[in-house]
Design a protein around this motif. Structure first.
Motif, PDB file in Angstrom:
ATOM      1  N   CYS A  29      12.261 -10.698  39.406  1.00 22.98           N
ATOM      2  CA  CYS A  29      11.475 -11.372  38.377  1.00 22.98           C
ATOM      3  C   CYS A  29      10.082 -10.750  38.346  1.00 22.98           C
ATOM      4  CB  CYS A  29      11.393 -12.874  38.643  1.00 22.98           C
ATOM      5  SG  CYS A  29      10.514 -13.317  40.140  1.00 22.98           S
ATOM      6  N   CYS A  30       9.298 -11.111  37.351  1.00 22.28           N
ATOM      7  CA  CYS A  30       7.962 -10.521  37.177  1.00 22.28           C
ATOM      8  C   CYS A  30       7.075 -10.767  38.392  1.00 22.28           C
ATOM      9  CB  CYS A  30       7.290 -11.079  35.920  1.00 22.28           C
ATOM     10  SG  CYS A  30       8.066 -10.521  34.403  1.00 22.28           S
ATOM     11  N   SER A  31       7.130 -11.961  38.969  1.00 19.36           N
ATOM     12  CA  SER A  31       6.244 -12.254  40.100  1.00 19.36           C
ATOM     13  C   SER A  31       6.600 -11.409  41.324  1.00 19.36           C
ATOM     14  CB  SER A  31       6.251 -13.737  40.440  1.00 19.36           C
ATOM     15  OG  SER A  31       7.477 -14.136  40.969  1.00 19.36           O
ATOM     16  N   ASP A  32       7.902 -11.143  41.539  1.00 18.65           N
ATOM     17  CA  ASP A  32       8.311 -10.277  42.649  1.00 18.65           C
ATOM     18  C   ASP A  32       7.733  -8.876  42.477  1.00 18.65           C
ATOM     19  OD1 ASP A  32       9.820 -12.329  43.743  1.00 18.65           O
ATOM     20  OD2 ASP A  32      11.730 -11.575  42.962  1.00 18.65           O
ATOM     21  N   ILE A  33       7.840  -8.358  41.267  1.00 22.58           N
ATOM     22  CA  ILE A  33       7.355  -7.008  40.987  1.00 22.58           C
ATOM     23  C   ILE A  33       5.828  -6.962  41.058  1.00 22.58           C
ATOM     24  CG2 ILE A  33       7.244  -5.192  39.236  1.00 22.58           C
ATOM     25  CD1 ILE A  33       9.985  -5.506  40.651  1.00 22.58           C
ATOM     26  N   ARG A  34       5.182  -7.996  40.550  1.00 21.10           N
ATOM     27  CA  ARG A  34       3.711  -8.025  40.592  1.00 21.10           C
ATOM     28  C   ARG A  34       3.208  -8.007  42.039  1.00 21.10           C
ATOM     29  NH1 ARG A  34       0.162  -8.371  36.811  1.00 21.10           N
ATOM     30  NH2 ARG A  34       1.586  -9.218  35.256  1.00 21.10           N
ATOM     31  N   LYS A  35       3.864  -8.746  42.926  1.00 20.15           N
ATOM     32  CA  LYS A  35       3.474  -8.735  44.340  1.00 20.15           C
ATOM     33  C   LYS A  35       3.599  -7.334  44.927  1.00 20.15           C
ATOM     34  CE  LYS A  35       4.724 -13.473  45.414  1.00 20.15           C
ATOM     35  NZ  LYS A  35       5.766 -14.332  45.959  1.00 20.15           N
ATOM     36  N   LYS A  36       4.699  -6.687  44.594  1.00 20.68           N
ATOM     37  CA  LYS A  36       4.917  -5.330  45.087  1.00 20.68           C
ATOM     38  C   LYS A  36       3.835  -4.388  44.566  1.00 20.68           C
ATOM     39  CE  LYS A  36       9.078  -4.266  46.172  1.00 20.68           C
ATOM     40  NZ  LYS A  36       8.852  -4.235  47.597  1.00 20.68           N
ATOM     41  N   LEU A  37       3.510  -4.505  43.291  1.00 17.76           N
ATOM     42  CA  LEU A  37       2.485  -3.642  42.697  1.00 17.76           C
ATOM     43  C   LEU A  37       1.110  -3.926  43.303  1.00 17.76           C
ATOM     44  CD1 LEU A  37       3.611  -3.760  38.954  1.00 17.76           C
ATOM     45  CD2 LEU A  37       3.983  -1.913  40.598  1.00 17.76           C
ATOM     46  N   GLN A  38       0.835  -5.182  43.608  1.00 24.72           N
ATOM     47  CA  GLN A  38      -0.435  -5.524  44.257  1.00 24.72           C
ATOM     48  C   GLN A  38      -0.508  -4.918  45.658  1.00 24.72           C
ATOM     49  OE1 GLN A  38      -0.349  -9.791  43.968  1.00 24.72           O
ATOM     50  NE2 GLN A  38      -1.392  -9.809  41.981  1.00 24.72           N
ATOM     51  N   ASN A  39       0.627  -4.922  46.360  1.00 19.26           N
ATOM     52  CA  ASN A  39       0.659  -4.307  47.689  1.00 19.26           C
ATOM     53  C   ASN A  39       0.400  -2.804  47.616  1.00 19.26           C
ATOM     54  OD1 ASN A  39       1.203  -6.740  48.904  1.00 19.26           O
ATOM     55  ND2 ASN A  39       3.401  -6.408  49.028  1.00 19.26           N
ATOM     56  N   TRP A  40       0.742  -2.213  46.488  1.00 19.58           N
ATOM     57  CA  TRP A  40       0.517  -0.779  46.299  1.00 19.58           C
ATOM     58  C   TRP A  40      -0.878  -0.494  45.731  1.00 19.58           C
ATOM     59  CZ3 TRP A  40       5.822   0.196  43.520  1.00 19.58           C
ATOM     60  CH2 TRP A  40       6.842   0.122  44.462  1.00 19.58           C
ATOM     61  N   ASN A  41      -1.708  -1.526  45.648  1.00 20.65           N
ATOM     62  CA  ASN A  41      -3.101  -1.423  45.189  1.00 20.65           C
ATOM     63  C   ASN A  41      -3.241  -0.876  43.769  1.00 20.65           C
ATOM     64  OD1 ASN A  41      -4.211  -2.443  47.610  1.00 20.65           O
ATOM     65  ND2 ASN A  41      -3.891  -0.456  48.574  1.00 20.65           N
ATOM     66  N   LEU A  42      -2.335  -1.273  42.892  1.00 20.15           N
ATOM     67  CA  LEU A  42      -2.473  -0.904  41.484  1.00 20.15           C
ATOM     68  C   LEU A  42      -3.483  -1.835  40.819  1.00 20.15           C
ATOM     69  CD1 LEU A  42      -0.108   1.104  41.529  1.00 20.15           C
ATOM     70  CD2 LEU A  42       0.741  -0.003  39.488  1.00 20.15           C
ATOM     71  N   THR A  43      -4.201  -1.333  39.861  1.00 24.17           N
ATOM     72  CA  THR A  43      -5.168  -2.174  39.153  1.00 24.17           C
ATOM     73  C   THR A  43      -4.404  -3.197  38.313  1.00 24.17           C
ATOM     74  OG1 THR A  43      -5.242  -0.753  37.208  1.00 24.17           O
ATOM     75  CG2 THR A  43      -6.798  -0.252  38.999  1.00 24.17           C
ATOM     76  N   PRO A  44      -5.019  -4.330  38.002  1.00 20.81           N
ATOM     77  CA  PRO A  44      -4.331  -5.339  37.178  1.00 20.81           C
ATOM     78  C   PRO A  44      -3.868  -4.791  35.827  1.00 20.81           C
ATOM     79  CG  PRO A  44      -6.235  -6.320  38.230  1.00 20.81           C
ATOM     80  CD  PRO A  44      -6.290  -4.849  38.540  1.00 20.81           C
ATOM     81  N   ASP A  45      -4.646  -3.888  35.217  1.00 22.52           N
ATOM     82  CA  ASP A  45      -4.226  -3.285  33.942  1.00 22.52           C
ATOM     83  C   ASP A  45      -2.965  -2.449  34.120  1.00 22.52           C
ATOM     84  OD1 ASP A  45      -6.281  -4.438  32.533  1.00 22.52           O
ATOM     85  OD2 ASP A  45      -7.597  -2.669  32.669  1.00 22.52           O
ATOM     86  N   ASP A  46      -2.932  -1.656  35.191  1.00 28.98           N
ATOM     87  CA  ASP A  46      -1.747  -0.839  35.458  1.00 28.98           C
ATOM     88  C   ASP A  46      -0.543  -1.719  35.783  1.00 28.98           C
ATOM     89  OD1 ASP A  46      -3.007   1.564  34.964  1.00 28.98           O
ATOM     90  OD2 ASP A  46      -3.449   1.983  37.089  1.00 28.98           O
ATOM     91  N   GLN A  47      -0.783  -2.809  36.499  1.00 21.95           N
ATOM     92  CA  GLN A  47       0.309  -3.740  36.813  1.00 21.95           C
ATOM     93  C   GLN A  47       0.914  -4.291  35.523  1.00 21.95           C
ATOM     94  OE1 GLN A  47      -0.932  -6.863  39.494  1.00 21.95           O
ATOM     95  NE2 GLN A  47      -2.013  -5.415  40.817  1.00 21.95           N
ATOM     96  N   ASP A  48       0.043  -4.704  34.600  1.00 24.63           N
ATOM     97  CA  ASP A  48       0.513  -5.245  33.327  1.00 24.63           C
ATOM     98  C   ASP A  48       1.313  -4.212  32.545  1.00 24.63           C
ATOM     99  OD1 ASP A  48      -0.674  -7.673  33.899  1.00 24.63           O
ATOM    100  OD2 ASP A  48      -2.496  -7.240  32.743  1.00 24.63           O
ATOM    101  N   LYS A  49       0.829  -2.975  32.521  1.00 18.26           N
ATOM    102  CA  LYS A  49       1.531  -1.907  31.790  1.00 18.26           C
ATOM    103  C   LYS A  49       2.906  -1.640  32.389  1.00 18.26           C
ATOM    104  CE  LYS A  49      -2.678   0.424  30.296  1.00 18.26           C
ATOM    105  NZ  LYS A  49      -3.606   1.527  30.568  1.00 18.26           N
ATOM    106  N   VAL A  50       2.981  -1.602  33.717  1.00 22.77           N
ATOM    107  CA  VAL A  50       4.260  -1.352  34.383  1.00 22.77           C
ATOM    108  C   VAL A  50       5.233  -2.484  34.081  1.00 22.77           C
ATOM    109  CG1 VAL A  50       5.381  -1.219  36.649  1.00 22.77           C
ATOM    110  CG2 VAL A  50       3.319   0.127  36.210  1.00 22.77           C
ATOM    111  N   ILE A  51       4.760  -3.718  34.181  1.00 22.77           N
ATOM    112  CA  ILE A  51       5.641  -4.864  33.941  1.00 22.77           C
ATOM    113  C   ILE A  51       6.090  -4.914  32.480  1.00 22.77           C
ATOM    114  CG2 ILE A  51       5.694  -7.395  33.869  1.00 22.77           C
ATOM    115  CD1 ILE A  51       4.179  -7.345  36.534  1.00 22.77           C
ATOM    116  N   GLU A  52       5.189  -4.633  31.553  1.00 21.35           N
ATOM    117  CA  GLU A  52       5.567  -4.591  30.134  1.00 21.35           C
ATOM    118  C   GLU A  52       6.645  -3.538  29.891  1.00 21.35           C
ATOM    119  OE1 GLU A  52       2.257  -4.123  27.428  1.00 21.35           O
ATOM    120  OE2 GLU A  52       1.137  -5.702  28.456  1.00 21.35           O
ATOM    121  N   SER A  53       6.485  -2.384  30.506  1.00 18.31           N
ATOM    122  CA  SER A  53       7.479  -1.322  30.354  1.00 18.31           C
ATOM    123  C   SER A  53       8.837  -1.757  30.906  1.00 18.31           C
ATOM    124  CB  SER A  53       6.997  -0.057  31.069  1.00 18.31           C
ATOM    125  OG  SER A  53       7.996   0.923  31.062  1.00 18.31           O
ATOM    126  N   LEU A  54       8.809  -2.420  32.059  1.00 17.55           N
ATOM    127  CA  LEU A  54      10.060  -2.894  32.655  1.00 17.55           C
ATOM    128  C   LEU A  54      10.757  -3.916  31.756  1.00 17.55           C
ATOM    129  CD1 LEU A  54       8.915  -3.305  36.366  1.00 17.55           C
ATOM    130  CD2 LEU A  54      10.437  -1.551  35.471  1.00 17.55           C
TER     131      LEU A  54
END
Length: 163
Positions: A29-54
């Motif tokens: 789900c989105c929250s699982d992926i967002r946690k992973k992206l946060q652990n990888w130190n992606l910026t919030p904008d990049d996190q949003d772009k990655v999730i939108e693409s997914l």
């Protein structure tokens, strides 16, 4: 001596490729992926772009994820609706998706599952007092996430059948 762990960073494109691979192997789900992206130190904008693409490419679908989650947690873990709802809310799944997914649980199958759990638990409890036995079984069923009304109705049948 204690050494500080190096921070792990990754580019947005590399993160997208990694999470696409992860999502192709298992429902997320989105929250699982967002946690992973946060652990990888992606910026919030990049996190949003990655999730939108997914989401656009159907790697993530909250409804599909919730349907699988409900089915698996009920059938394999034998959880009740309350526990399933609680865990899905922690994953920030919208309520309308949760309620739609919970409708797939058959009422008879749900009651049979609880009955089997209680019969199994009753065998392991060494209690002579029927009131204490009923209380222990009730707490057990509640911890599994079943509703009080269905627990009480099944317990009445089980305790009455013992006498």
């Amino acid at each position: 001596m204690y050494q500080k762990k190096k921070e792990f960073t990754i580019s947005a494109d590399a993160a997208l490729a990694k999470v696409q691979f992860i999502c192709s192997r298992q429902e997320k789900c989105c929250s699982d992926i967002r946690k992973k992206l946060q652990n990888w130190n992606l910026t919030p904008d990049d996190q949003d772009k990655v999730i939108e693409s997914l989401i656009e490419n159907k790697f993530i679908d909250e409804e599909r994820y919730t349907n699988f989650y409900v089915r698996d947690k009920f059938r394999f873990n034998r959880w009740g609706r309350i526990k399933i709802i609680h865990h899905l809310k922690q994953k920030q799944i919208p309520e309308w998706i949760i309620s739609t997914a919970l409708e797939q649980i058959d009422e008879k199958e749900y009651a049979d599952c609880l009955h089997d759990l209680l019969v199994s638990k009753m065998r392991s409890i060494k209690e002579d007092d029927s009131y204490q036995l009923k209380a222990k079984l009730f707490r057990f069923a509640q911890s599994r996430g079943f509703e009080s009304s269905i627990i009480l109705s099944i317990l009445e049948d089980l305790i009455a059948g013992m006498k």
